[in-house]
Design a protein around this motif. Structure first.
Motif, PDB file in Angstrom:
ATOM      1  N   ASP A   9      13.967  34.405  56.560  1.00 33.62           N
ATOM      2  CA  ASP A   9      14.374  35.673  55.268  1.00 33.62           C
ATOM      3  C   ASP A   9      13.062  36.040  55.330  1.00 33.62           C
ATOM      4  O   ASP A   9      11.981  35.559  54.496  1.00 33.62           O
ATOM      5  CB  ASP A   9      14.824  34.956  54.211  1.00 33.62           C
ATOM      6  CG  ASP A   9      15.111  35.576  52.619  1.00 33.62           C
ATOM      7  OD1 ASP A   9      14.805  36.945  53.077  1.00 33.62           O
ATOM      8  OD2 ASP A   9      16.596  35.714  52.787  1.00 33.62           O
ATOM      9  N   ALA A  10      13.258  37.392  56.160  1.00 32.43           N
ATOM     10  CA  ALA A  10      11.784  37.727  55.966  1.00 32.43           C
ATOM     11  C   ALA A  10      12.075  39.623  53.676  1.00 32.43           C
ATOM     12  O   ALA A  10      10.622  40.117  54.287  1.00 32.43           O
ATOM     13  CB  ALA A  10      12.161  39.844  56.457  1.00 32.43           C
ATOM     14  N   GLY A  56      21.357  35.965  43.144  1.00 28.80           N
ATOM     15  CA  GLY A  56      19.924  36.215  43.491  1.00 28.80           C
ATOM     16  C   GLY A  56      19.860  34.365  44.514  1.00 28.80           C
ATOM     17  O   GLY A  56      20.715  33.554  44.173  1.00 28.80           O
ATOM     18  N   GLY A  57      18.859  34.637  45.178  1.00 27.72           N
ATOM     19  CA  GLY A  57      18.894  33.300  45.669  1.00 27.72           C
ATOM     20  C   GLY A  57      18.727  33.715  47.762  1.00 27.72           C
ATOM     21  O   GLY A  57      18.400  34.740  47.669  1.00 27.72           O
ATOM     22  N   HIS A  58      19.515  32.723  48.068  1.00 26.78           N
ATOM     23  CA  HIS A  58      18.906  32.870  49.455  1.00 26.78           C
ATOM     24  C   HIS A  58      19.850  31.615  50.475  1.00 26.78           C
ATOM     25  O   HIS A  58      21.004  30.898  49.820  1.00 26.78           O
ATOM     26  CB  HIS A  58      17.713  32.089  50.240  1.00 26.78           C
ATOM     27  CG  HIS A  58      16.734  31.031  49.826  1.00 26.78           C
ATOM     28  ND1 HIS A  58      15.991  31.264  48.505  1.00 26.78           N
ATOM     29  CD2 HIS A  58      17.340  29.723  50.118  1.00 26.78           C
ATOM     30  CE1 HIS A  58      15.892  29.455  48.271  1.00 26.78           C
ATOM     31  NE2 HIS A  58      16.854  28.092  49.214  1.00 26.78           N
ATOM     32  N   ILE A  59      20.108  32.112  51.425  1.00 26.17           N
ATOM     33  CA  ILE A  59      21.051  31.329  52.414  1.00 26.17           C
ATOM     34  C   ILE A  59      20.291  29.840  52.422  1.00 26.17           C
ATOM     35  O   ILE A  59      19.493  29.687  52.440  1.00 26.17           O
ATOM     36  CB  ILE A  59      21.328  31.569  53.685  1.00 26.17           C
ATOM     37  CG1 ILE A  59      22.097  32.538  53.681  1.00 26.17           C
ATOM     38  CG2 ILE A  59      21.783  30.791  54.623  1.00 26.17           C
ATOM     39  CD1 ILE A  59      21.585  33.719  55.598  1.00 26.17           C
ATOM     40  N   PRO A  60      20.930  28.830  52.122  1.00 30.58           N
ATOM     41  CA  PRO A  60      20.589  27.121  52.139  1.00 30.58           C
ATOM     42  C   PRO A  60      19.658  26.492  53.567  1.00 30.58           C
ATOM     43  O   PRO A  60      20.601  26.979  54.753  1.00 30.58           O
ATOM     44  CB  PRO A  60      21.746  26.394  51.039  1.00 30.58           C
ATOM     45  CG  PRO A  60      22.754  27.377  51.481  1.00 30.58           C
ATOM     46  CD  PRO A  60      22.568  28.929  51.452  1.00 30.58           C
ATOM     47  N   GLY A  61      18.215  25.971  53.275  1.00 28.73           N
ATOM     48  CA  GLY A  61      17.730  25.984  54.770  1.00 28.73           C
ATOM     49  C   GLY A  61      17.552  26.895  55.428  1.00 28.73           C
ATOM     50  O   GLY A  61      16.618  26.659  55.879  1.00 28.73           O
ATOM     51  N   ALA A  62      17.242  28.020  54.557  1.00 31.25           N
ATOM     52  CA  ALA A  62      16.127  28.830  54.806  1.00 31.25           C
ATOM     53  C   ALA A  62      14.996  29.204  54.881  1.00 31.25           C
ATOM     54  O   ALA A  62      14.596  29.059  53.765  1.00 31.25           O
ATOM     55  CB  ALA A  62      16.961  30.712  54.476  1.00 31.25           C
ATOM     56  N   LYS A  63      14.200  29.606  55.385  1.00 28.45           N
ATOM     57  CA  LYS A  63      12.604  29.998  55.283  1.00 28.45           C
ATOM     58  C   LYS A  63      12.282  31.066  55.035  1.00 28.45           C
ATOM     59  O   LYS A  63      12.359  31.822  55.071  1.00 28.45           O
ATOM     60  CB  LYS A  63      11.681  29.423  56.459  1.00 28.45           C
ATOM     61  CG  LYS A  63      12.180  27.505  56.617  1.00 28.45           C
ATOM     62  CD  LYS A  63      11.637  27.376  57.869  1.00 28.45           C
ATOM     63  CE  LYS A  63      11.781  26.132  58.543  1.00 28.45           C
ATOM     64  NZ  LYS A  63      10.588  24.960  59.138  1.00 28.45           N
ATOM     65  N   ASN A  64      11.475  31.438  54.326  1.00 29.41           N
ATOM     66  CA  ASN A  64      10.623  32.363  53.643  1.00 29.41           C
ATOM     67  C   ASN A  64       9.969  33.530  54.502  1.00 29.41           C
ATOM     68  O   ASN A  64       8.446  32.510  54.726  1.00 29.41           O
ATOM     69  CB  ASN A  64      10.478  32.683  52.302  1.00 29.41           C
ATOM     70  CG  ASN A  64      10.534  34.208  51.913  1.00 29.41           C
ATOM     71  OD1 ASN A  64       9.665  34.047  51.168  1.00 29.41           O
ATOM     72  ND2 ASN A  64      11.116  35.434  52.381  1.00 29.41           N
ATOM     73  N   ARG A  65       9.874  34.552  55.182  1.00 28.72           N
ATOM     74  CA  ARG A  65       8.605  34.632  55.653  1.00 28.72           C
ATOM     75  C   ARG A  65       8.695  36.425  55.935  1.00 28.72           C
ATOM     76  O   ARG A  65       9.098  37.246  56.438  1.00 28.72           O
ATOM     77  CB  ARG A  65       8.463  34.865  57.200  1.00 28.72           C
ATOM     78  CG  ARG A  65       7.765  35.574  58.660  1.00 28.72           C
ATOM     79  CD  ARG A  65       6.284  35.139  58.139  1.00 28.72           C
ATOM     80  NE  ARG A  65       5.245  35.986  58.960  1.00 28.72           N
ATOM     81  CZ  ARG A  65       4.207  35.804  59.007  1.00 28.72           C
ATOM     82  NH1 ARG A  65       3.514  34.607  58.779  1.00 28.72           N
ATOM     83  NH2 ARG A  65       3.403  36.469  60.319  1.00 28.72           N
ATOM     84  N   PHE A  66       8.330  36.828  54.050  1.00 25.74           N
ATOM     85  CA  PHE A  66       8.047  38.095  53.598  1.00 25.74           C
ATOM     86  C   PHE A  66       7.274  39.141  54.536  1.00 25.74           C
ATOM     87  O   PHE A  66       5.513  38.870  55.438  1.00 25.74           O
ATOM     88  CB  PHE A  66       7.708  38.571  52.747  1.00 25.74           C
ATOM     89  CG  PHE A  66       6.746  39.359  51.920  1.00 25.74           C
ATOM     90  CD1 PHE A  66       8.113  40.392  52.015  1.00 25.74           C
ATOM     91  CD2 PHE A  66       6.257  39.659  51.292  1.00 25.74           C
ATOM     92  CE1 PHE A  66       8.434  41.817  51.432  1.00 25.74           C
ATOM     93  CE2 PHE A  66       6.041  40.974  51.181  1.00 25.74           C
ATOM     94  CZ  PHE A  66       7.105  42.308  50.767  1.00 25.74           C
ATOM     95  N   PHE A  67       8.268  40.396  54.991  1.00 27.23           N
ATOM     96  CA  PHE A  67       7.555  40.856  56.716  1.00 27.23           C
ATOM     97  C   PHE A  67       6.338  41.726  56.302  1.00 27.23           C
ATOM     98  O   PHE A  67       5.620  42.164  57.432  1.00 27.23           O
ATOM     99  CB  PHE A  67       9.025  42.371  56.809  1.00 27.23           C
ATOM    100  CG  PHE A  67       8.418  42.875  55.985  1.00 27.23           C
ATOM    101  CD1 PHE A  67       7.199  44.348  56.456  1.00 27.23           C
ATOM    102  CD2 PHE A  67       9.393  43.496  54.767  1.00 27.23           C
ATOM    103  CE1 PHE A  67       7.315  45.312  55.488  1.00 27.23           C
ATOM    104  CE2 PHE A  67       9.180  44.682  54.235  1.00 27.23           C
ATOM    105  CZ  PHE A  67       8.454  45.241  54.295  1.00 27.23           C
ATOM    106  N   LYS A  68       6.026  42.013  55.123  1.00 33.56           N
ATOM    107  CA  LYS A  68       4.516  42.176  55.017  1.00 33.56           C
ATOM    108  C   LYS A  68       3.251  41.233  55.234  1.00 33.56           C
ATOM    109  O   LYS A  68       2.438  41.453  55.784  1.00 33.56           O
ATOM    110  CB  LYS A  68       3.998  42.695  53.630  1.00 33.56           C
ATOM    111  CG  LYS A  68       4.854  44.166  53.555  1.00 33.56           C
ATOM    112  CD  LYS A  68       4.579  44.391  51.907  1.00 33.56           C
ATOM    113  CE  LYS A  68       4.880  45.673  51.827  1.00 33.56           C
ATOM    114  NZ  LYS A  68       4.539  46.150  50.491  1.00 33.56           N
TER     115      LYS A  68
END
Length: 284
Positions: free
Chosen positions: A178-179, A196-208
């Motif tokens: 998830d960006a 709010g929230g995210h897809i279960p199991g997703a990892k976070n990598r902010f595009f910046k």
């Protein structure tokens, strides 16, 4: 030599008036849809044309089945080819996309050209600020080009739909990245994400995180090292964000890193959370 990922301001300056080069200004503000066009009118890279995120780079929000497809779903492929021809793009045209946001919106156009099989497209590294930092001037003149002859070719990128992401919740064979910014990923920014929230199991990598302090992309080696800690086989990775826009920034960074093959989930969080039956996670 075709530019297929990034181009420097100095290299663009050498070709900006070339007849077989098309420069597209992708500036946008999610909170102010008129910002990009206004900014373009006030000054843009010479010979550039304006690309609108909400219309040129996105399609209808609801499908034929009346289901919500997200805030910026992919447009009809034939209509998008017509848009590219309107900008004067041929099969041998070098396209350069830029914005003033570190490639946040330009990367979407970069990916979409790959989607219709056009490889000679690059994002201006550092965007308009990098252009101005080189002492280059901007123009307020409009550019008119002859209708292009671009043809639809086999896609150079991978796409997945909401059903693929749903199936992966059970199969767990692909890594979803998830960006969005960390607060949105955690479900703490209700202004932007009412659900709010995210897809279960997703990892976070902010595009910046793909950028240096000056707004240009990190080196290929650094990007490769950072992404290798996040995903294994890039061909088993799915990039998403709020509406399929900044996810393309991560896809561009992966290409720069020499890690191609990840897929885009265009509907992203805006499509996913529109159906309350789909599970939501709110912890990292």
């Amino acid at each position: 030599m075709a530019y297929t990922t990034l181009i420097s301001a100095a290299d663009l300056a050498e070709h900006v008036f070339a007849s077989n080069w098309v420069v597209l200004d992708c500036r946008h503000d999610l909170a102010n849809p008129d910002f990009g066009r206004q900014a373009f009118a006030e000054g843009h890279i010479p010979n550039a044309q304006f690309a609108t995120l909400d219309t040129d780079l996105a399609g209808e929000k609801f499908g034929a089945d009346k289901a919500f497809r997200g805030r910026h779903p992919l447009p009809d492929r034939t209509k998008f080819i017509a848009t590219l021809r309107r900008w004067g793009i041929d099969d041998d045209t070098q396209v350069v996309a830029y914005d003033a946001h570190g490639g946040m919106f330009a990367a979407r156009l970069w990916w979409m050209l790959k989607w219709v099989g056009h490889d000679a497209v690059a994002v201006l590294d550092g965007g308009l600020p990098a252009w101005l930092a080189q002492g280059m001037f901007v123009s307020t003149e409009t550019t008119s080009r002859m209708l292009g002859t671009l043809t639809d070719q086999a896609s150079l990128v991978a796409v997945v739909g909401v059903d693929d992401v749903l199936k992966n919740l059970t199969a767990c064979t692909r890594t979803v990245v998830d960006a969005r910014a960390a607060d949105r990923f955690r479900g703490e920014n209700e202004t932007i994400d009412p659900v709010g929230g995210h897809i279960p199991g997703a990892k976070n990598r902010f595009f910046k995180e793909n950028l240096q302090a000056d707004g240009r992309f990190k080196s290929a080696d650094q990007l490769r090292s950072e992404f290798s800690e996040l995903i294994g086989n890039p061909e088993q990775a799915i990039m998403q964000c709020g509406s399929g826009v900044t996810a393309c920034h991560n896809l561009l960074a992966l290409e720069v890193a020499g890690l191609p093959g990840a897929a885009l989930y265009p509907g992203s969080w805006s499509e996913w959370c529109a159906d309350p039956s789909r599970p939501v996670a709110q912890t990292v």
